[in-house]
Design a protein around this motif. Sequence first.
Motif, PDB file in Angstrom:
ATOM      1  N   LYS B  35      -0.925  -9.707   7.887  1.00  9.50           N
ATOM      2  CA  LYS B  35       0.032  -9.686   7.305  1.00  9.50           C
ATOM      3  C   LYS B  35       0.330  -7.886   6.944  1.00  9.50           C
ATOM      4  O   LYS B  35       0.192  -6.749   7.737  1.00  9.50           O
ATOM      5  CB  LYS B  35      -0.559  -9.241   5.914  1.00  9.50           C
ATOM      6  CG  LYS B  35      -0.503 -10.807   5.585  1.00  9.50           C
ATOM      7  CD  LYS B  35      -1.134 -11.531   4.072  1.00  9.50           C
ATOM      8  CE  LYS B  35      -1.189 -12.424   3.044  1.00  9.50           C
ATOM      9  NZ  LYS B  35      -1.018 -12.690   2.254  1.00  9.50           N
ATOM     10  N   ILE B  36       2.500  -7.685   7.543  1.00 10.47           N
ATOM     11  CA  ILE B  36       3.207  -6.374   7.531  1.00 10.47           C
ATOM     12  C   ILE B  36       3.913  -6.334   6.163  1.00 10.47           C
ATOM     13  O   ILE B  36       4.724  -7.659   5.648  1.00 10.47           O
ATOM     14  CB  ILE B  36       3.245  -6.272   8.230  1.00 10.47           C
ATOM     15  CG1 ILE B  36       2.325  -6.156   9.546  1.00 10.47           C
ATOM     16  CG2 ILE B  36       4.270  -4.879   8.456  1.00 10.47           C
ATOM     17  CD1 ILE B  36       3.028  -6.049  11.322  1.00 10.47           C
ATOM     18  N   GLY B  37       3.917  -5.515   5.932  1.00 14.42           N
ATOM     19  CA  GLY B  37       4.486  -5.555   4.595  1.00 14.42           C
ATOM     20  C   GLY B  37       6.005  -4.664   4.428  1.00 14.42           C
ATOM     21  O   GLY B  37       5.534  -3.599   5.544  1.00 14.42           O
ATOM     22  N   VAL B  38       6.167  -4.391   3.702  1.00  8.69           N
ATOM     23  CA  VAL B  38       7.888  -4.485   3.905  1.00  8.69           C
ATOM     24  C   VAL B  38       8.198  -3.950   2.280  1.00  8.69           C
ATOM     25  O   VAL B  38       8.367  -4.541   1.819  1.00  8.69           O
ATOM     26  CB  VAL B  38       8.972  -5.501   4.494  1.00  8.69           C
ATOM     27  CG1 VAL B  38      10.553  -3.960   4.807  1.00  8.69           C
ATOM     28  CG2 VAL B  38       8.206  -5.892   5.404  1.00  8.69           C
ATOM     29  N   GLU B  95      -3.031  -4.126  -2.632  1.00  3.57           N
ATOM     30  CA  GLU B  95      -4.234  -4.510  -3.111  1.00  3.57           C
ATOM     31  C   GLU B  95      -4.159  -6.444  -3.204  1.00  3.57           C
ATOM     32  O   GLU B  95      -5.285  -6.705  -3.089  1.00  3.57           O
ATOM     33  CB  GLU B  95      -4.270  -4.176  -4.420  1.00  3.57           C
ATOM     34  CG  GLU B  95      -4.674  -2.673  -5.003  1.00  3.57           C
ATOM     35  CD  GLU B  95      -4.497  -1.925  -6.082  1.00  3.57           C
ATOM     36  OE1 GLU B  95      -4.232  -2.930  -7.300  1.00  3.57           O
ATOM     37  OE2 GLU B  95      -5.093  -0.525  -6.060  1.00  3.57           O
ATOM     38  N   ARG B  96      -2.754  -6.817  -3.419  1.00  2.24           N
ATOM     39  CA  ARG B  96      -2.873  -8.076  -3.584  1.00  2.24           C
ATOM     40  C   ARG B  96      -2.330  -9.208  -2.036  1.00  2.24           C
ATOM     41  O   ARG B  96      -2.979 -10.335  -1.539  1.00  2.24           O
ATOM     42  CB  ARG B  96      -1.702  -8.392  -4.339  1.00  2.24           C
ATOM     43  CG  ARG B  96      -1.965  -9.575  -5.300  1.00  2.24           C
ATOM     44  CD  ARG B  96      -0.516  -9.871  -6.218  1.00  2.24           C
ATOM     45  NE  ARG B  96       0.349 -10.704  -5.293  1.00  2.24           N
ATOM     46  CZ  ARG B  96       1.573 -11.444  -6.795  1.00  2.24           C
ATOM     47  NH1 ARG B  96       1.832 -10.424  -7.487  1.00  2.24           N
ATOM     48  NH2 ARG B  96       2.061 -11.570  -5.202  1.00  2.24           N
ATOM     49  N   ASP B  97      -1.324  -8.745  -1.442  1.00  2.64           N
ATOM     50  CA  ASP B  97      -1.055  -8.978  -0.172  1.00  2.64           C
ATOM     51  C   ASP B  97      -2.085  -8.343   1.210  1.00  2.64           C
ATOM     52  O   ASP B  97      -2.024  -9.256   1.936  1.00  2.64           O
ATOM     53  CB  ASP B  97       0.317  -9.046  -0.237  1.00  2.64           C
ATOM     54  CG  ASP B  97       0.646  -9.522  -0.765  1.00  2.64           C
ATOM     55  OD1 ASP B  97       0.632 -10.200  -1.786  1.00  2.64           O
ATOM     56  OD2 ASP B  97       1.932  -8.491  -1.388  1.00  2.64           O
ATOM     57  N   LYS B  98      -2.904  -7.856   0.939  1.00  2.00           N
ATOM     58  CA  LYS B  98      -3.868  -7.031   1.814  1.00  2.00           C
ATOM     59  C   LYS B  98      -3.326  -6.708   2.799  1.00  2.00           C
ATOM     60  O   LYS B  98      -3.762  -7.314   4.041  1.00  2.00           O
ATOM     61  CB  LYS B  98      -5.054  -8.370   1.541  1.00  2.00           C
ATOM     62  CG  LYS B  98      -5.691  -8.259   1.083  1.00  2.00           C
ATOM     63  CD  LYS B  98      -6.910  -8.061   0.435  1.00  2.00           C
ATOM     64  CE  LYS B  98      -8.010  -8.702  -0.839  1.00  2.00           C
ATOM     65  NZ  LYS B  98      -7.727  -7.654  -1.860  1.00  2.00           N
ATOM     66  N   VAL B  99      -1.963  -6.200   2.963  1.00  2.00           N
ATOM     67  CA  VAL B  99      -1.411  -6.379   4.152  1.00  2.00           C
ATOM     68  C   VAL B  99      -1.653  -4.571   5.373  1.00  2.00           C
ATOM     69  O   VAL B  99      -2.651  -4.258   4.849  1.00  2.00           O
ATOM     70  CB  VAL B  99       0.027  -5.358   4.075  1.00  2.00           C
ATOM     71  CG1 VAL B  99       0.963  -6.202   3.465  1.00  2.00           C
ATOM     72  CG2 VAL B  99       0.155  -3.884   3.616  1.00  2.00           C
ATOM     73  N   VAL B 100      -1.976  -4.903   6.657  1.00  2.00           N
ATOM     74  CA  VAL B 100      -2.191  -4.061   7.083  1.00  2.00           C
ATOM     75  C   VAL B 100      -2.122  -2.865   8.035  1.00  2.00           C
ATOM     76  O   VAL B 100      -2.271  -1.725   8.315  1.00  2.00           O
ATOM     77  CB  VAL B 100      -3.131  -4.530   8.845  1.00  2.00           C
ATOM     78  CG1 VAL B 100      -4.346  -5.984   8.151  1.00  2.00           C
ATOM     79  CG2 VAL B 100      -1.886  -5.308   9.667  1.00  2.00           C
ATOM     80  N   ALA B 101      -0.823  -2.794   7.290  1.00  2.00           N
ATOM     81  CA  ALA B 101       0.492  -2.192   7.715  1.00  2.00           C
ATOM     82  C   ALA B 101       1.699  -2.407   6.857  1.00  2.00           C
ATOM     83  O   ALA B 101       1.807  -3.530   6.581  1.00  2.00           O
ATOM     84  CB  ALA B 101       0.862  -1.416   8.479  1.00  2.00           C
TER      85      ALA B 101
END
Lengths: 297, 384
Positions: B35-38, B95-101
């Motif tokens: 998972k990568i957050g944006v 915290e919720r989505d546990k993205v790695v970056a």
Amino acid sequence: MSFEMFLQHCFNALTLGSLYALIAIGYTMVYGILRLINFAHGDILMVGAYFIFFGTFAFGWPWAVAAVISVLAAGLLGVIIDRVAYKPLRDAPRISALISAIAVSFLIESLAVVIFTGQPRPVLQPEWLTNAWQIGNLRITHLAAFVPGMTIILVCILLYIVYRTKPGLAMRAISKDIETTRLLGVKVDNVIALTFGLGSALAAAAGIMWALRYPQVHPYMGVMPGLKAFIAAVFGGIGSIEGAVLGGVALGFVEIMTVAFMPELSGYRDAFAFILLVLVLLVKPTGLLGERMEEKI
Amino acid sequence: MKFGKTLALFAALVLGFGVQAALAADAASDKDPIKIGVYLPLTGQNAFGGQLELEGVKLAHQEMPTVLGRPVELVVVDNKSDKVEAANAVKRLIERDKVVAFIGTYGSSLAMAGAEIGEKAGVPGVGTSCTNPLVTQGKKYYFRACFIDPYQGAAAATYAHDSLGAKKAAVLMDMTNDYAVGLSNFFTRSFKKLGGEVVANLKYSSGDQDFTAQLTELIAKNPDVVFMPAYFAEGAIIMKQARELGAKFRLMGGDAMDNPDTVKLGGKAVEGFLHTTFPYDPTMANMSEEAKRFTEAWKKAYPDKDTNVNGALGYNCYFLILDAIKRAGKAEPEAIAKALAETVELPTALGKLSINETHDAEMPVGIIEYKDGKRMYVGEVTPK
């Protein structure tokens, strides 16, 4: 500094100073008669500049025609503003009229943002004004001669109206004593409307020339020139037309010469202008040519 | 729900606890998406830039949807152009989505708010177009895919000295504007270092409209180039007044002049004007492979929108992170951050990109010139 360069700076200063002078006259006329600082004055300058922008671009009128029409239209706008925002407050405390003036200023600016959008727009500069005379290293654009020349003509016309005509006599009478003038049968409200009309027309003329010199129009273009011209009017002695001219030209020279003689302090030229204003007021509280008047507030 | 849970428990009992748990754990590391957050401003005052950057990120994701044999999943959160929302957005991603970056954001103040959260959690982030030098200051886990504002000043100096052959330069700047002061200082420093002479440093304040006095001074000093990192409205006035006063020097500016209105407001006076910008432009002559790929992909995905720098920056952020994951060999925040810091000469749509010790991207700076009333991308320069 070479003599040529000094002359170049003088021409730049004269052009800037004439613009300040033209705007300052409007402040001084209204103040002289009503003791009201018309904060919307700078915004009428902006409206005048927009009128000529639309006249030349949208309707394709020749520049001179558009200039005359926008001056007349701005004069009319001045009369309307007086009728709507100041006349109902003629007998109210002076502070109410002042607040009304500030409100008019914000109203015009905001309306301009809504109608014209906040984007700066380019202004047409007629070819004959952007050309220049080159004398050695001295370069004088036709515009740099046109602006002071136009200012002299307009000021002469204004002085003629004020000192040689009936309405002018009435204006001067009102500035001394409004109640007595009214008792003598002068239609005071019409004379005041005329004053606003003349002042606004001059502001529009200044706005048109400002837009020639700094060829962009945007809704807040009148704020800084308005503020500077107000300072020029106080500097010269508010209420006096000659004082406004002198104050405007002096302010132009102070600003330009600060940069010319102290280039490393060029960012602080407004500060120097204001320091000079403070000094003049400390020595002569009524300004350079101001008369001592009994305070009515 | 209750029935489902009972059934699951029953099944687990039947199949045997141990075997089931072991299988589940294996599946998590091999098949689960990375998972990568944006976090970008998709609404509010910065929405325009945020949307373009998101489109760029999505484009890159379409192009390379897997890394290390695992699918990549984008988790997009709107930071609403608001600092508090930006911090919340990053918190949620971590915290919720546990993205790695995470990728983002447009806007330096938004980036600072988000970077703070990532820093505490130890999750690396890559900013798209936050150009204020303070954004990455003292940060171990925050990077950016763009260069900082002042970097352009150094680029302008290099171009003026090396390509235009200027020996004498001068600066005209708005002293009340951080952007202008930063660019001017870097310009002066670089130009002197290259052996040139800076003959004047003149200033004005925001809102000034009369530059005749400063320009008269500059004309007297006779520099080859005058650097003026102004915004386009006052920049256009400076150009016109310089022309009226008969100035012979060339004017240069920063990317704040990169606006279609520059030509409209400046008219004939823009002729010969130069300014720096990001090294991507639809008018560039020799596009790199990566830039071509980006351009074609963009045209295919968004046929009614012009390609643009913001899109390219978003696109780059994604590849920057994927490259780091590849080199790290595992999708763990700590390892990704370490790999990101070691990025050297990664070929991207904006030229070869390296991350420097302050975590800013270093890449060539583009130069735009106005010729015959047209805006042309004339080349790139690597600041010295």
